[in-house]
Design a protein around this motif. Structure first.
Motif, PDB file in Angstrom:
ATOM      1  N   LEU A   1       2.415   8.675 -63.498  1.00  0.00           N
ATOM      2  CA  LEU A   1       3.402   8.324 -62.476  1.00  0.00           C
ATOM      3  C   LEU A   1       3.234   6.884 -62.018  1.00  0.00           C
ATOM      4  N   ASN A   2       2.002   6.457 -61.818  1.00  0.00           N
ATOM      5  CA  ASN A   2       1.753   5.073 -61.406  1.00  0.00           C
ATOM      6  C   ASN A   2       2.231   4.099 -62.480  1.00  0.00           C
ATOM      7  N   ASP A   3       1.994   4.439 -63.738  1.00  0.00           N
ATOM      8  CA  ASP A   3       2.443   3.599 -64.851  1.00  0.00           C
ATOM      9  C   ASP A   3       3.965   3.512 -64.869  1.00  0.00           C
TER      10      ASP A   3
ATOM     11  N   LEU B   1       8.865   0.342 -63.771  1.00  0.00           N
ATOM     12  CA  LEU B   1      10.143   0.268 -63.067  1.00  0.00           C
ATOM     13  C   LEU B   1      10.196  -0.981 -62.192  1.00  0.00           C
ATOM     14  N   ASN B   2       9.119  -1.263 -61.465  1.00  0.00           N
ATOM     15  CA  ASN B   2       9.078  -2.466 -60.622  1.00  0.00           C
ATOM     16  C   ASN B   2       9.144  -3.734 -61.477  1.00  0.00           C
ATOM     17  N   GLN B   3       8.502  -3.716 -62.631  1.00  0.00           N
ATOM     18  CA  GLN B   3       8.542  -4.871 -63.534  1.00  0.00           C
ATOM     19  C   GLN B   3       9.979  -5.114 -64.017  1.00  0.00           C
ATOM     20  N   LEU B   4      10.698  -4.042 -64.347  1.00  0.00           N
ATOM     21  CA  LEU B   4      12.103  -4.178 -64.761  1.00  0.00           C
ATOM     22  C   LEU B   4      12.961  -4.754 -63.638  1.00  0.00           C
ATOM     23  N   LYS B   5      12.707  -4.351 -62.405  1.00  0.00           N
ATOM     24  CA  LYS B   5      13.451  -4.883 -61.261  1.00  0.00           C
ATOM     25  C   LYS B   5      13.226  -6.391 -61.122  1.00  0.00           C
ATOM     26  N   ILE B   6      11.979  -6.811 -61.285  1.00  0.00           N
ATOM     27  CA  ILE B   6      11.652  -8.243 -61.182  1.00  0.00           C
ATOM     28  C   ILE B   6      12.342  -9.016 -62.297  1.00  0.00           C
TER      29      ILE B   6
END
Length: 110
Positions: free
Chosen positions: A84-86, A91-96
């Motif tokens: 889940l953390n991965d 997901l956060n990396q894609l947002k950035i």
């Protein structure tokens, strides 16, 4: 019925099914009457139950005294917290990256 006074003979109706001694069960009656959707985390119904070692079956006792046979539900396996953390990290990396791409496209246009 002396066994109904014993708390070990009570099954709880939860959103996961009919819970009896850390195992979840279900039955056609519970599904057709939607027992599991009527509950929330704050309200648990309890029903008297009898477990038969002979046929490895849980029977719930209805108000009219009828026994209803249940079937065991498979154990639900949740993904480990590392997975889940991965997932959330990616997901956060894609947002950035998406924000960065928008900023670059805006500079090209302007």
């Amino acid at each position: 019925m002396y066994f109904l006074k014993d708390t070990n003979t009570m099954a709880e109706i939860t959103s996961e099914g009919i819970c009896y001694k850390n195992t979840n069960y279900s039955c056609p009656l519970a599904i057709s009457e939607q027992w599991f959707t009527l509950n929330s985390q704050y309200y648990l119904l309890k029903m008297p139950a009898i477990y038969s070692d002979e046929d490895d079956t849980l029977y719930i006792i209805l108000d009219n005294g009828n026994l209803v046979s249940t079937f065991k539900l498979p154990n639900i396996i949740l993904p480990p917290s590392v997975a889940l953390n991965d997932y959330f990290s990616k997901l956060n990396q894609l947002k950035i990256e998406h924000k960065s791409a928008k900023a670059i496209n805006k500079k090209k246009k302007g």
